[in-house]
Write a protein that holds these residues in place. Structure first.
Motif, PDB file in Angstrom:
ATOM      1  N   SER A   1     -15.111  10.866  -6.845  1.00  0.00           N
ATOM      2  CA  SER A   1     -13.947  10.651  -6.075  1.00  0.00           C
ATOM      3  C   SER A   1     -12.854  10.985  -7.013  1.00  0.00           C
ATOM      4  O   SER A   1     -12.915  10.926  -8.445  1.00  0.00           O
ATOM      5  CB  SER A   1     -13.995   9.055  -5.945  1.00  0.00           C
TER       6      SER A   1
ATOM      7  N   GLU B   1      -2.917   8.393  -0.852  1.00  0.00           N
ATOM      8  CA  GLU B   1      -3.384   6.956  -0.494  1.00  0.00           C
ATOM      9  C   GLU B   1      -2.042   6.313  -0.265  1.00  0.00           C
ATOM     10  O   GLU B   1      -2.109   4.942   0.222  1.00  0.00           O
ATOM     11  CB  GLU B   1      -3.951   6.290  -1.984  1.00  0.00           C
TER      12      GLU B   1
ATOM     13  N   SER C   1     -15.667   9.656  -0.898  1.00  0.00           N
ATOM     14  CA  SER C   1     -14.555   8.768  -0.365  1.00  0.00           C
ATOM     15  C   SER C   1     -14.658   7.446   0.064  1.00  0.00           C
ATOM     16  O   SER C   1     -14.009   6.582  -0.191  1.00  0.00           O
ATOM     17  CB  SER C   1     -13.860   9.989   0.694  1.00  0.00           C
ATOM     18  N   LYS C   2     -15.924   7.378   0.754  1.00  0.00           N
ATOM     19  CA  LYS C   2     -16.248   6.115   1.196  1.00  0.00           C
ATOM     20  C   LYS C   2     -16.563   5.222   0.079  1.00  0.00           C
ATOM     21  O   LYS C   2     -16.343   4.139   0.390  1.00  0.00           O
ATOM     22  CB  LYS C   2     -17.383   6.158   2.031  1.00  0.00           C
TER      23      LYS C   2
ATOM     24  N   LYS D   1     -15.267   4.999  -2.752  1.00  0.00           N
ATOM     25  CA  LYS D   1     -13.986   4.726  -3.397  1.00  0.00           C
ATOM     26  C   LYS D   1     -13.185   3.525  -2.531  1.00  0.00           C
ATOM     27  O   LYS D   1     -12.852   2.705  -3.039  1.00  0.00           O
ATOM     28  CB  LYS D   1     -12.993   5.743  -3.539  1.00  0.00           C
ATOM     29  N   GLN D   2     -13.292   3.809  -1.146  1.00  0.00           N
ATOM     30  CA  GLN D   2     -12.610   2.965  -0.157  1.00  0.00           C
ATOM     31  C   GLN D   2     -13.122   1.645  -0.263  1.00  0.00           C
ATOM     32  O   GLN D   2     -12.502   0.309  -0.176  1.00  0.00           O
ATOM     33  CB  GLN D   2     -12.514   3.701   1.245  1.00  0.00           C
TER      34      GLN D   2
ATOM     35  N   LYS E   1     -12.581   0.256   9.652  1.00  0.00           N
ATOM     36  CA  LYS E   1     -13.012   0.075   8.044  1.00  0.00           C
ATOM     37  C   LYS E   1     -13.708  -0.915   7.875  1.00  0.00           C
ATOM     38  O   LYS E   1     -14.831  -0.895   7.246  1.00  0.00           O
ATOM     39  CB  LYS E   1     -11.603  -0.052   7.003  1.00  0.00           C
TER      40      LYS E   1
ATOM     41  N   ASN F   1       0.834  -1.328   0.163  1.00  0.00           N
ATOM     42  CA  ASN F   1      -0.023  -0.052  -0.023  1.00  0.00           C
ATOM     43  C   ASN F   1       0.860   0.967   0.053  1.00  0.00           C
ATOM     44  O   ASN F   1       0.542   2.357  -0.411  1.00  0.00           O
ATOM     45  CB  ASN F   1      -0.912  -0.052   1.102  1.00  0.00           C
TER      46      ASN F   1
ATOM     47  N   ILE G   1     -11.515  -0.489  -2.960  1.00  0.00           N
ATOM     48  CA  ILE G   1     -10.513  -0.768  -2.728  1.00  0.00           C
ATOM     49  C   ILE G   1     -10.519  -1.874  -1.773  1.00  0.00           C
ATOM     50  O   ILE G   1      -9.698  -2.811  -1.903  1.00  0.00           O
ATOM     51  CB  ILE G   1      -9.746   0.503  -2.201  1.00  0.00           C
ATOM     52  N   ASP G   2     -10.997  -1.671  -0.787  1.00  0.00           N
ATOM     53  CA  ASP G   2     -11.076  -2.558   0.387  1.00  0.00           C
ATOM     54  C   ASP G   2     -11.737  -4.253   0.044  1.00  0.00           C
ATOM     55  O   ASP G   2     -11.267  -5.187   0.521  1.00  0.00           O
ATOM     56  CB  ASP G   2     -11.846  -2.236   1.555  1.00  0.00           C
TER      57      ASP G   2
END
Length: 852
Positions: A604, A390, A815-816, A818-819, A537, A295, A822-823
């Motif tokens: 985003s 990031e 933002s949420k 997008k995350q 998260k 990361n 990713i997660d």
């Protein structure tokens, strides 16, 4: 976020459903309805000597190489490179190198010692014409180390687009029709100013930021971080723009202090990895630490550091870190028609015995998509790569901001000192700079904050919390915590029943907790978690997945709550807001009824690492039966839908339908805040977003035609404002300060709004608001007061925040969203490899039911 589609060069404003758009056509008078305040800015007028001219020359630098075993020549223009990131920097170096050599070898150019400024990508500017309109030369020796290189050609030709700095030239740099402005002069001036850099004190980073070689020359130290071997560097961002001034548009330059993090120059990747706590020479790619390191470094460019590779200079082959893979003993490749491990290959081909053959290898992607694997010890990072947010996995940016975030007078002094140290004003005769612009702003009145019974201790609409659960980790219960919360929350008027108590499962499994809560229709899950488990998260994702409101507090904080009233108060605010209560209302003269629908939209940001992911589009609006209650959500969309405005139609349909359902009527006025749309994309709002809004409105009824105003909000600008008191001391402007003249656009109605100053120990940065579209003449006093009032509607503290509360909510949703992708390993793809937006939204978005 925005793709660069070709726009219509004959663009005119589309206008509204009732006629032409007004706000871009007519500047409205400045707002004088506030307390005046004296301000100084970081803007300086660029003053030109009478008759001053800038001559532009087009530069074409072409590399000619051989392919097909020397049978065919290929031509690549490096002076207008289509490559990106570090590869673009390589082409800039190549282009500069060839042009410099051309000036050395062409006698007329060699003898011309007058200033010249080259942007390394096809544009060269001078203050006097060369003797001939065109020069060309072919170069062979000392230009390139590429094995197939044959020659380079350089052509320098006078452009028809040269500038005599007149009032009309300056006026042409802006346009009331987005997309028709001519930015060439501003670009030329920015290139010239950056060319005035003092090479003894500064260097130009790839993103155009000037950084001090040694910050101590102006009294600024640097920060260092052990993990990643990161070091901070103070820099100056320069912008050139045309502003309203005192009525006649003038060109101004601004310099803003920035601070970035870099790895050491050409840092060996092994040393970077070895700096992480817990690193071992046999670290596996599947380990937790390897994922953390991935990361921190994924997306960075690197080169090879063995054999002849280090001697290739700007011709080095550049790769991009994608991830990590198996060790050099396990990864194989073919050599001499034999498959062997990377360890055996590098020994056979280069005679190199790897020191760390059991260490994971780097998985790399080239720009053409080809995948390669390299031992970590054979890799070095490409220089001057700025750390992106990031990749700051340890919160480094927060620490840097605190370190450099000095008092306003200190920030201003550092900025001024750096500009003096980094720029040689004598390098551009004919250009000088005025004093820093001083002007008057106004401070708007704060809206009245309304609580129940007039007491700040009692929520306006306290929630009735009958079904909720407190969740602890195993053996991490906090004695008397529930009793303390019940007592505190009841003081705010909340009706709170005693909760159930639950515990996280084995290995902190949250799924079972949420499944039980959903089955029992709980209103809230309150988690008490140990920070070492890093569950935040996971909790946020489960909250979204199960549509279950949650809050979490740190175990250490929970244990101290008996002594700390403030923590309990903040938690009460969050609980009431989270469970659809209203903590307070604002009594606003400009926003008191249900006739206005405020919609805020945020997109985003796309990064190179996740370039194939869809965009998360967050939005918030006051669609409920209470005019000042905002709800928010996000959806996923592709760039085509964003660019065309199709996603705007979808959002407006959702908001208008919900408003009509909850209030029984449609709003008479739409006020739209769009987050961080760059100026070069303003034309898209007029061409695509307004028609998309119109389409959504027409679907609500053939006669439905509300007044519509679209405002772009941004904090990514270069302007700073400081308050000057009667003694000449520098302070932050007061919260609610408005600047809507002189330092604003000459054609758009525009204003700056000062948010919270937090304290005198940090320097505030204002938000800028530009009215890009309005169906009716815009009332700037009304809009400025509305924006200010909405900055107080965050429901957690009755003090204003940086942007209107609905825009803040939309930003967090984007933002949420997008995350979450990713997660969870990315979106859902169709068989043809395209993103399946329907399925991705159904799984990760809010779906079609149970919307917030």
């Amino acid at each position: 976020m925005y793709s660069k589609h070709q726009k219509n060069s004959n663009h005119q404003s589309t206008g509204s459903r009732n006629g032409p758009s007004q706000s871009p056509f007519k500047k409205q008078p400045r707002n004088r309805n506030g307390e005046p305040v004296k301000l100084v800015t970081n803007l300086r007028e660029i003053i030109f000597k009478e008759g001053f001219k800038i001559f532009k020359y087009n530069v074409i630098v072409t590399y000619i190489t051989m392919k097909d075993g020397g049978k065919t020549e290929t031509f690549v223009e490096v002076s207008k490179s289509a490559r990106k990131d570090s590869q673009l920097e390589q082409d800039k170096i190549r282009s500069f190198k060839v042009v410099k050599e051309a000036f050395n070898l062409i006698s007329q150019l060699r003898e011309d010692r007058r200033p010249r400024f080259y942007d390394c990508q096809g544009c060269l500017y001078t203050f006097a014409m060369f003797l001939k309109p065109s020069y060309s030369i072919t170069l062979k020796d000392g230009i390139s180390t590429i094995p197939t290189f044959v020659r380079a050609s350089c052509q320098i030709t006078r452009s028809r687009e040269s500038f005599e700095i007149t009032v009309e030239d300056i006026k042409n740099t802006v346009s009331k029709y987005p997309g028709n402005e001519n930015k060439s002069l501003l670009y030329a001036l920015k290139t010239i100013i950056e060319g005035m850099m003092n090479p003894d004190t500064a260097f130009l980073a790839p993103d155009g930021m000037l950084h001090l070689i040694n910050g101590k020359t102006v009294g600024m130290g640097s920060m260092e971080f052990e993990e990643g071997i990161l070091r901070s560097s103070a820099g100056i961002k320069t912008e050139v723009k045309t502003l309203e001034s005192a009525g006649i548009p003038k060109v101004f330059v601004s310099h803003d202090l920035r601070n970035d993090l870099f790895h050491p120059e050409k840092a060996p990747l092994f040393e970077v990895l070895a700096s992480f706590v817990g690193f071992r020479n046999d670290l596996e790619a599947t380990s937790t630490l390897a994922k953390k390191i991935s990361n921190a470094v994924s997306g960075l460019d690197f080169t090879l550091n063995y054999g002849d590779y280090p001697d290739l200079q700007e011709d080095e082959v550049i790769f991009k870190i994608d991830s990590f893979s198996k060790s050099a003993n396990e990864v194989t490749r073919t050599f001499a028609n034999k498959e062997m491990s990377w360890r055996e290959y590098i020994k056979a081909k280069e005679g190199i015995e790897l020191k760390y053959p059991d260490l994971m290898t780097v998985r790399a992607k080239r720009q053409d998509g080809a995948v390669f694997y390299f031992p970590v010890e054979l890799v070095s990072l490409y220089p001057a790569q700025k750390m992106t947010p990031e990749r700051m996995i340890n919160g480094e940016q927060h620490d840097v901001d605190l370190y450099y975030g000095g008092k306003p007078y200190i920030t201003k002094r550092y900025t001024d000192d750096m500009v003096k140290a980094m720029f040689l004003e004598s390098a551009a005769p004919g250009i000088s700079f005025g004093k820093q612009l001083e002007l008057r702003g106004i401070v708007l009145k704060k809206p009245k904050i309304v609580f129940r019974n007039g007491s700040a201790q009692t929520f306006l609409q306290p929630v009735s919390l009958k079904r909720w659960t407190v969740v602890f980790g195993r053996k991490e219960e906090v004695e008397d915590l529930v009793e303390m919360l019940l007592e505190q929350w009841s003081q705010h008027g909340m009706e709170v029943a005693y909760p159930n108590v639950d515990w996280m499962g084995q290995d902190n499994n949250l799924e079972v907790v949420f499944q039980k809560a959903q089955k029992r229709e709980k209103q809230l899950l309150l988690f008490v978690t140990n920070s070492r488990h890093a569950l935040q998260k996971d909790i946020e994702w489960m909250e979204h997945k199960y549509r279950m409101p949650t809050l979490s507090i740190d175990l250490k904080v929970a244990r101290k709550m008996v002594e700390d009233k403030v923590v309990k108060l903040d938690l009460a605010d969050q609980v009431n807001k989270k469970t659809q209560g209203i903590n307070y209302a604002i009594y606003s003269d400009v926003f008191r009824n249900g006739n206005d629908l405020v919609i805020s939209i945020s997109f985003s940001e796309q990064s190179a690492k996740y370039a194939n992911y869809p965009l998360a589009v967050g939005f918030a609006a006051n669609t409920s039966n209470h005019a000042l209650v905002f709800t928010s959500e996000f959806l996923y969309s592709n760039s085509d839908n964003v660019d065309s405005g199709a996603v705007i139609t979808e959002i407006f349909q959702k908001c208008l339908t919900a408003t009509q359902k909850n209030r029984g009527v449609l709003p008479k006025r739409l006020i739209v805040y769009l987050d961080e749309v760059p100026e070069e994309e303003f034309w898209r709002i007029d061409h695509h977003y307004e028609p998309s809004c119109s389409e959504a409105c027409s679907q609500m009824g053939a006669e439905y035609s509300p007044q519509t105003t679209m405002i772009v909000a941004t904090q990514k600008h270069n302007e700073r404002f400081y308050k000057v008191d009667d003694k000449g001391l520098i302070w932050n402007p007061e919260p609610g300060t408005i600047i809507d003249h002189t330092a604003v656009s000459p054609v758009f109605n525009e204003f700056y709004h000062i948010g919270p100053s937090m304290s005198c120990k940090s320097t505030v940065k204002p938000a800028k608001y530009t009215v890009v579209y309005a169906s009716d003449p815009v009332d700037m006093e009304h809009l400025e007061q509305l924006t200010n009032d909405l900055c107080y509607w965050n429901q957690l503290k009755s003090e204003l925040i940086n942007v209107p509360a609905p825009l803040d909510m939309a930003q967090k949703e984007a933002s949420k969203g997008k995350q979450f992708l990713i997660d969870n390993g990315g979106p859902i793809y169709m068989e043809d490899g395209e993103v399946d937006l329907t399925e991705t939204n159904a799984k990760y978005g809010y779906g079609s039911e149970n919307r917030k």
